[in-house]
Write a protein that holds these residues in place. Sequence first.
Motif, mmCIF file in Angstrom:
data_model
loop_
_atom_site.group_PDB
_atom_site.id
_atom_site.type_symbol
_atom_site.label_atom_id
_atom_site.label_comp_id
_atom_site.label_asym_id
_atom_site.label_seq_id
_atom_site.Cartn_x
_atom_site.Cartn_y
_atom_site.Cartn_z
ATOM 1 N N GLY A 223 7.380 -1.703 -8.321
ATOM 2 C CA GLY A 223 8.591 -1.896 -9.092
ATOM 3 C C GLY A 223 9.230 -0.613 -9.565
ATOM 4 O O GLY A 223 10.101 -0.629 -10.420
ATOM 5 N N SER A 224 8.785 0.508 -9.024
ATOM 6 C CA SER A 224 9.350 1.809 -9.363
ATOM 7 C C SER A 224 9.206 2.676 -8.122
ATOM 8 O O SER A 224 8.889 2.172 -7.042
ATOM 9 N N THR A 225 9.445 3.972 -8.249
ATOM 10 C CA THR A 225 9.159 4.878 -7.153
ATOM 11 C C THR A 225 7.704 4.667 -6.754
ATOM 12 O O THR A 225 6.812 4.733 -7.587
ATOM 13 N N GLN A 226 7.457 4.390 -5.471
ATOM 14 C CA GLN A 226 6.118 3.946 -5.106
ATOM 15 C C GLN A 226 5.801 4.189 -3.647
ATOM 16 O O GLN A 226 6.685 4.399 -2.822
ATOM 17 N N TYR A 227 4.507 4.197 -3.368
ATOM 18 C CA TYR A 227 3.987 4.217 -2.003
ATOM 19 C C TYR A 227 3.553 2.819 -1.613
ATOM 20 O O TYR A 227 2.885 2.129 -2.383
ATOM 21 N N ASP A 228 3.927 2.403 -0.411
ATOM 22 C CA ASP A 228 3.383 1.183 0.165
ATOM 23 C C ASP A 228 2.021 1.470 0.775
ATOM 24 O O ASP A 228 1.818 2.514 1.410
ATOM 25 N N ALA A 229 1.103 0.543 0.613
ATOM 26 C CA ALA A 229 -0.125 0.573 1.405
ATOM 27 C C ALA A 229 0.222 0.212 2.848
ATOM 28 O O ALA A 229 1.193 -0.513 3.100
ATOM 29 N N LEU A 230 -0.561 0.680 3.794
ATOM 30 C CA LEU A 230 -0.284 0.339 5.193
ATOM 31 C C LEU A 230 -0.497 -1.145 5.476
ATOM 32 O O LEU A 230 0.054 -1.678 6.437
ATOM 33 N N GLY A 231 -1.269 -1.812 4.630
ATOM 34 C CA GLY A 231 -1.465 -3.250 4.793
ATOM 35 C C GLY A 231 -0.458 -4.096 4.041
ATOM 36 O O GLY A 231 -0.636 -5.315 3.913
ATOM 37 N N HIS A 232 0.604 -3.476 3.558
ATOM 38 C CA HIS A 232 1.588 -4.172 2.726
ATOM 39 C C HIS A 232 2.379 -5.224 3.497
ATOM 40 O O HIS A 232 2.753 -6.265 2.948
ATOM 41 N N VAL A 233 2.698 -4.968 4.759
ATOM 42 C CA VAL A 233 3.459 -5.927 5.568
ATOM 43 C C VAL A 233 2.756 -6.153 6.903
ATOM 44 O O VAL A 233 2.022 -5.289 7.386
ATOM 45 N N TRP A 234 3.017 -7.307 7.493
ATOM 46 C CA TRP A 234 2.405 -7.614 8.781
ATOM 47 C C TRP A 234 3.167 -8.742 9.461
ATOM 48 O O TRP A 234 4.049 -9.382 8.894
ATOM 49 N N TYR A 235 2.818 -8.977 10.689
ATOM 50 C CA TYR A 235 3.282 -10.150 11.448
ATOM 51 C C TYR A 235 2.215 -10.463 12.488
ATOM 52 O O TYR A 235 1.312 -9.649 12.738
ATOM 53 N N ASP A 236 2.268 -11.638 13.031
ATOM 54 C CA ASP A 236 1.359 -12.060 14.104
ATOM 55 C C ASP A 236 -0.108 -11.936 13.704
ATOM 56 O O ASP A 236 -0.975 -11.684 14.538
ATOM 57 N N GLY A 237 -0.382 -12.081 12.405
ATOM 58 C CA GLY A 237 -1.762 -12.171 11.946
ATOM 59 C C GLY A 237 -2.526 -10.872 11.862
ATOM 60 O O GLY A 237 -3.736 -10.877 11.583
ATOM 61 N N LYS A 238 -1.855 -9.718 12.087
ATOM 62 C CA LYS A 238 -2.547 -8.441 12.057
ATOM 63 C C LYS A 238 -1.785 -7.447 11.192
ATOM 64 O O LYS A 238 -0.561 -7.355 11.262
ATOM 65 N N ILE A 239 -2.540 -6.664 10.395
ATOM 66 C CA ILE A 239 -1.956 -5.572 9.635
ATOM 67 C C ILE A 239 -2.244 -4.267 10.382
ATOM 68 O O ILE A 239 -2.670 -4.278 11.543
ATOM 69 N N TRP A 240 -1.990 -3.126 9.740
ATOM 70 C CA TRP A 240 -2.221 -1.824 10.355
ATOM 71 C C TRP A 240 -3.606 -1.743 11.004
ATOM 72 O O TRP A 240 -4.594 -2.224 10.464
ATOM 73 N N ASN A 241 -3.648 -1.111 12.145
ATOM 74 C CA ASN A 241 -4.868 -0.803 12.898
ATOM 75 C C ASN A 241 -5.558 -2.035 13.445
ATOM 76 O O ASN A 241 -6.713 -1.966 13.856
ATOM 77 N N GLY A 242 -4.851 -3.180 13.415
ATOM 78 C CA GLY A 242 -5.406 -4.399 13.979
ATOM 79 C C GLY A 242 -6.293 -5.192 13.052
ATOM 80 O O GLY A 242 -6.898 -6.191 13.466
ATOM 81 N N TYR A 243 -6.371 -4.806 11.778
ATOM 82 C CA TYR A 243 -7.157 -5.588 10.832
ATOM 83 C C TYR A 243 -6.539 -6.971 10.657
ATOM 84 O O TYR A 243 -5.313 -7.133 10.671
ATOM 85 N N ASP A 244 -7.388 -7.958 10.481
ATOM 86 C CA ASP A 244 -6.936 -9.331 10.295
ATOM 87 C C ASP A 244 -6.168 -9.465 8.991
ATOM 88 O O ASP A 244 -6.574 -8.909 7.963
ATOM 89 N N CYS A 245 -5.069 -10.205 9.012
ATOM 90 C CA CYS A 245 -4.263 -10.364 7.800
ATOM 91 C C CYS A 245 -5.008 -11.113 6.700
ATOM 92 O O CYS A 245 -4.634 -11.019 5.529
#
Length: 318
Positions: A109-131
């Motif tokens: 809710g302010s100036t911020q960093y997103d985690a790489l797992g913050h968004v996904w599609y097709d059931g996988k987040i960054w690096n192929g980890y399961d959502c």
Amino acid sequence: MTTTAPHMTEVLADAPNNWGKWGDDDEVGALNYLTADEVMRGIRHVRKGAVFTLQRLIGDPKGDPVWPGRTPAVRTQILDESNWDDEGAPQFPGGLHYADDKIDAFLQGSTQYDALGHVWYDGKIWNGYDCRTTVGGLDKASVEPIAQRGIVGRGILLDMARFRGKDTLDKGETFTHEDLQECASAQGVAIEPHDILIIRTNFLKLFHEQGEAFYEGFNEPGLVYSPELVRWFQEMEIPNLVTDTIANEVTYDPNNGTALPLHCALMRNLGVTLTEIADLEQLAEDCASDGQYTFLYAAAPLKIHLAAGSPVNPLAIK
């Protein structure tokens, strides 16, 4: 919202990804490009010792811009001098009094960093980890590994508003990686591999001028998806994209109607870290004044276990 937009699996069917590039257990993605040599490259751009903080004020009297559906931070005073007006306040030898407060806020809710797992599609987040690893908190690709690591390298300001001769970019206005390169050239500098890209639109000025009317027909300006842009990010090995907007990219892609496809193409697939809601105004004024648009960029989001994002106060040091 109702949409006829294609699914992200169709839009990004042939999009490149960096999964496995840094090992099957990687959780920081393209930040791996920021080696010790890159830190030293950034340091070489410190010339006058000027320091600019890039966080927007939390609890700004003019309001805090947040993504629609999120609420601004609420700071609550717990203790102040009035608590010692009556009995029951803490008593310390020597008569010490103190103030205490707490904050209730979206971590993004302010100036911020997103985690790489913050968004996904097709059931996988960054690096192929399961959502499903996000359920109850991000067991994989949370913001904690990013915070533990820190982000330091050569930053480059790309002042798109000034480049286009505007006070602020318009709602839904787009630009490409080629526009970024032209902007850099006009500033007398070139984007180099491993640069941390910092893009100014000044769009949030409209929030402070318009208040809640700002959210009517909400569609921020920003980068627009194309296969060529994604390949450019991969070939340039860009580690971190920083903008002064709430979501880094044009909210709804004008070509396919999807929402935030670059979050998926860059963050989820390439591991590019996204930083949002930065305050770039003082930095931009100084860069325009002295003509130096590169600097040492340093940031360390808060270390929060399992979190999808974290507040941050980045530094640009010239």
